[in-house]
Design an enzyme around this catalytic site. Sequence first.
Site, short mmCIF file in Angstrom:
data_model
loop_
_atom_site.label_atom_id
_atom_site.label_comp_id
_atom_site.label_asym_id
_atom_site.label_seq_id
_atom_site.Cartn_x
_atom_site.Cartn_y
_atom_site.Cartn_z
N GLY A 1 38.87 37.80 38.86
CA GLY A 1 38.38 39.01 39.24
C GLY A 1 37.06 39.44 40.46
O GLY A 1 37.50 40.68 40.61
N GLY B 1 56.74 53.07 72.84
CA GLY B 1 56.49 53.39 71.25
C GLY B 1 54.81 52.94 71.41
O GLY B 1 54.23 54.05 71.17
N ALA B 2 54.80 52.03 72.27
CA ALA B 2 53.00 52.14 71.70
C ALA B 2 52.35 52.73 73.08
O ALA B 2 50.94 53.47 72.29
CB ALA B 2 53.26 50.48 72.84
C1 HXC Z 1 30.89 31.26 32.57
C2 HXC Z 1 30.38 29.56 34.10
C3 HXC Z 1 32.08 30.67 34.65
C4 HXC Z 1 32.46 31.51 33.88
C5 HXC Z 1 30.75 28.96 36.34
N1 HXC Z 1 29.95 28.99 34.76
N2 HXC Z 1 32.19 29.93 36.15
N3 HXC Z 1 29.91 29.60 33.03
N4 HXC Z 1 31.35 31.62 32.93
N5 HXC Z 1 33.48 31.59 34.44
C6 HXC Z 1 29.05 28.44 35.03
C7 HXC Z 1 29.54 26.70 34.41
O1 HXC Z 1 29.55 26.35 32.89
C8 HXC Z 1 27.83 25.87 34.75
O2 HXC Z 1 26.98 26.21 34.04
C9 HXC Z 1 27.76 27.17 36.17
O3 HXC Z 1 28.54 28.41 36.27
C10 HXC Z 1 28.30 26.04 37.50
O4 HXC Z 1 28.95 25.74 37.51
P1 HXC Z 1 29.67 24.25 37.90
O5 HXC Z 1 31.13 24.61 37.68
O6 HXC Z 1 28.80 23.11 37.33
O7 HXC Z 1 29.19 24.87 39.84
P2 HXC Z 1 30.72 24.11 40.93
O8 HXC Z 1 30.92 22.15 40.50
O9 HXC Z 1 30.38 24.26 41.88
O10 HXC Z 1 32.29 24.74 40.45
C11 HXC Z 1 32.35 26.10 40.71
C12 HXC Z 1 33.36 26.62 40.36
C13 HXC Z 1 33.09 26.73 38.75
C14 HXC Z 1 34.39 26.90 41.49
C15 HXC Z 1 32.97 28.37 40.17
O11 HXC Z 1 32.23 26.47 38.05
C16 HXC Z 1 34.98 27.46 38.41
O12 HXC Z 1 36.62 26.35 38.33
N6 HXC Z 1 34.48 27.89 37.27
C17 HXC Z 1 35.43 28.37 36.62
C18 HXC Z 1 36.38 29.44 37.40
C19 HXC Z 1 37.22 30.89 36.68
O13 HXC Z 1 38.94 30.08 36.36
N7 HXC Z 1 37.15 31.21 36.50
C20 HXC Z 1 37.56 32.61 36.03
C21 HXC Z 1 38.23 33.29 36.52
S1 HXC Z 1 39.49 34.65 36.08
P3 HXC Z 1 25.52 25.45 34.01
O14 HXC Z 1 25.33 25.97 32.56
O15 HXC Z 1 26.28 23.98 33.70
O16 HXC Z 1 24.85 25.24 34.81
C22 HXC Z 1 39.13 35.85 36.26
C23 HXC Z 1 39.53 37.07 35.40
C24 HXC Z 1 39.47 38.54 35.99
O17 HXC Z 1 38.11 35.88 36.67
C25 HXC Z 1 40.65 38.98 35.83
C26 HXC Z 1 39.56 40.76 36.73
C27 HXC Z 1 40.99 41.71 37.70
#
Ligand code: HXC
Length: 510
Positions: A170, A404-405
Amino acid sequence: MKSVLEQLKAKREAARIGGGEKRIAAQHQKGKLTARERLDVLLDKDSFEEFDMFVEHDCTEFGMADRKIPGDGVVTGSGAVNGRLVYVFAKDFTVFGGSLSAAHARKICKVQDAALKNGAPIIGLFDAGGARIQEGVDALGGYAEIFQRNTLASGVIPQISVIMGPCAGGDVYSPAITDFIFMVKDTSYMYVTGPDVVKTVTNEIVTHEELGGASVHARRSGVAEGAFENDIEALIQVRRLIDFLPLSNRETPPVRKVFDSAGRQESSLDTLAPANPNKPYDIKELIGKVADEGDVFEIAPDYATNIVVGFGRLEGRTVGFVANQPLSLAGVLDIDASKKAGRFVRFCDAFGIPLITFVDVPGFLPGVKQEYGGLIKHGAKLLFAYAEATVPKLTVIIRKAYGGAYDVMASKHLRGDINYAWPRAEIAVMGAKGAAEIIHRKDLGDDEKMAEHVREYEDRFANPFIAASRGFLDDVIQPRNTRYRLIRALRTLRNKELANPWKKHDNIPL
Ligand code: HXC
């Protein structure tokens, strides 16, 4: 019991520490600044007015009722860039990975509303894991509220997005609607779905960087308008860009005091474009020599390098430069160049920034790949953008203006206000060799005759005077005087009035 003032101080300190020292250290270890440190670099000293630092999420699922951090993963407010008002939001990766909850979205919407109401740019700093996974539809709804505001603000206030860490799901579509996306090399990436999902769905194995790193988006996809070495450089460059832009479409672009003389001649320009039309040269040299103090902010310098676009100033007033680049693919117009320049022209027109176009273009790029890719529709984007633009349009044909350009590149026929040419300009349906081969097909194989036909075509069309005799050019100018002539022409256009017919909106070929 603590005094109220002490309580306030303690609450502020708790909010400022975000996700805590450990997560801040992890952020630094990755070479990234925190959200607040970034705002310190972006904004003038002591100008930041923070909103909503005590906002918390209202989610109770998955034990979230006990996990609340004031600010909820985004720092928002207003500030100044060189004394001019801007609104900002900066995702705080140390708080729930900067993920978007309903409360977090409401904070962003509040600054978006304020920016639109008060007519000031909005700058978003992205470093986040997408939708807050514990929240579900509340987070999805929050995104759509942001997208709606981005869309309504488009063309009203400048919107800038800087990607400084993960930006997925998102999070990508708000930047996509904004005017400019900048990325930080090595630490940022942007994609709709990440490497794990890609592997499951398409069986492709890619890294974050290969899928959505700065080099992918600033060079190949064109999603990003620039890539910078680190957080600090990216933020300093955003400050520089803001200096060129009006705060909104209700204002005229800023005027800056300059020390460069309007009458400065550049004799080196007389020899810039080689007589041999097949020999390249660097059009950026011309732009640099024409602009005040050579100060130019190029947009998307690594994408579609066959066209150069960017902001500069003439007599202290912002202008948008668009120029074919003979150094890259001979400056031909292709799909990517048309999209890049078309979008830039529309930005300038939306914000009252005059357009200066330098033409040296052999035509549209022929080929199956281009035609299958929709060159017709994409090329029409640039044509449409120039044709609808009502800002002052000044054009200088440097050398080639073929086919055309010629029409597309801000020609007289598309309401070009002042159209000049350098003495070596060639305005023709196509290059002399191609033309001779078509008109005199029967003589193909007879080198002597063909050389004669080519010379004849060149004599007839390899000069600007036929176009000038029709009034399609207002004058043929000495290259060394280009800066002065453009400045004088622009002075005459300060009160230009031109309006398009009323419409709900246009239907640009998307
Ligand atoms: C809640 C989240 C989160 C999320 C990360 N965190 N993403 N919490 N919701 N979406 C939290 C983790 O639990 C962790 O908490 C802290 O943030 C850091 O994350 P890490 O994974 O430890 O960091 P890193 O290894 O650097 O990885 C970053 C990352 C990964 C690649 C972004 O966190 C990730 O894959 N997150 C999920 C991404 C995802 O799938 N999001 C949803 C997308 S779908 P703590 O407490 O341990 O510090 C979407 C749909 C919307 O967005 C569409 C609308 C149009």
